[in-house]
Design an enzyme around this catalytic site. Sequence first.
Site: not given
Length: 384
Positions: A121, A123, A127, A154-155, A335, A339, A362, A364
Amino acid sequence: MDAETFGLFRSTIRRFVNERLIPAEDAVEEADAVPDSIVNEMREMGLFGISVPEAYGGLGCTMSEEAAIIRELTRASVVFRSVIGTTVGIGSQGIVMDGTEAQKQEWLPKFATGEAIASFGLTEPEAGSDAASLRTVAVRDGDTYRITGTKRYITNAPRANVFTLMARTEADVKGAGGISAFILPADTPGITLGKPDKKMGQKGSVTTDVILDDVVVPAANIIGGVPGRGFKTAMKVLDRGRIHIAAVALGMCERLIEMSLAYAMDRKQFGERIANFQLVQAMLADMKVDMLTTEALMQSVAAKFDAGEAVSLECSALKLHASEAVGRIADRAVQIYGGAGYMAEYKVERFYRDVRLLRIYEGTTQIQQTIIAKQMIRQAEAAA
């Protein structure tokens, strides 16, 4: 563990991925949940305890060994890794690195068996990248602290038995110095969870808000027993976690290349397989180069980490490179499929959505760039 034992363990994980996890990917995507049967199999295999020292019942893998296991696991949908990821990594490692002996004895054996699942915990709504500005506060009240605030994204929060939670304990200390890390059991009164987030990708990996309303926790639950060191603990944990995330990226690179090469060798246009076309070959070659450079850098940084070297800059460089590289590989995979790659029935479409998060959590890409540049400048100033 010795090389032979580790080799057997890694082979077991690869079979588990091929025979159990990959066939279950579509069902997990559809249900937005990993079946309990698979979670239990992961417990039985010891996967929750790969980073817990042997003295506390875990497998005691080195960082290099952990990275190899995570690479195998993430050849399947990345959400399977998320089941163990917060316990193996950022949820438990603060206790491993900085916890008191009593804290280690209480929690690490439970993590090792998967009896307890940990979440991290840090984030908050205001913040994330600027972790030192967090607003969750813990006010001392005798032998306890009262914690109030909200944690975001929170994962594994609904699965968690315990949170490694960061809160500001020193109101008069600005920035990182006033933050402490708490071991907070998830059943503590005053903790509620928000609705599960609806995400672009990684369905089956659950994230929610964690709301703390005057949550009372013993002062003895501060990791290491000393207030004001939580931010340093978090940064040490995140260094290790960035190697882990590179391993996640590497496993996804491998699977994407396998799928793209197989499709290119099977799909025909203009009377021949598209793998014979030079521009398709160029994309395949670029994908392989990105994977090999990620692999080489990860092995180098993990080995230095295991040797006890200071590798914060290298961890940031690795996380940046690996997460950007797998993004490029996923884009080229779509790519090559053309399609078909935009259609949900093909797995490259899901991987394309899933990999996008790796450049965000973790730390950016932009935070990694800042860390790298600031350390370069400090090193240059020290050498002047």
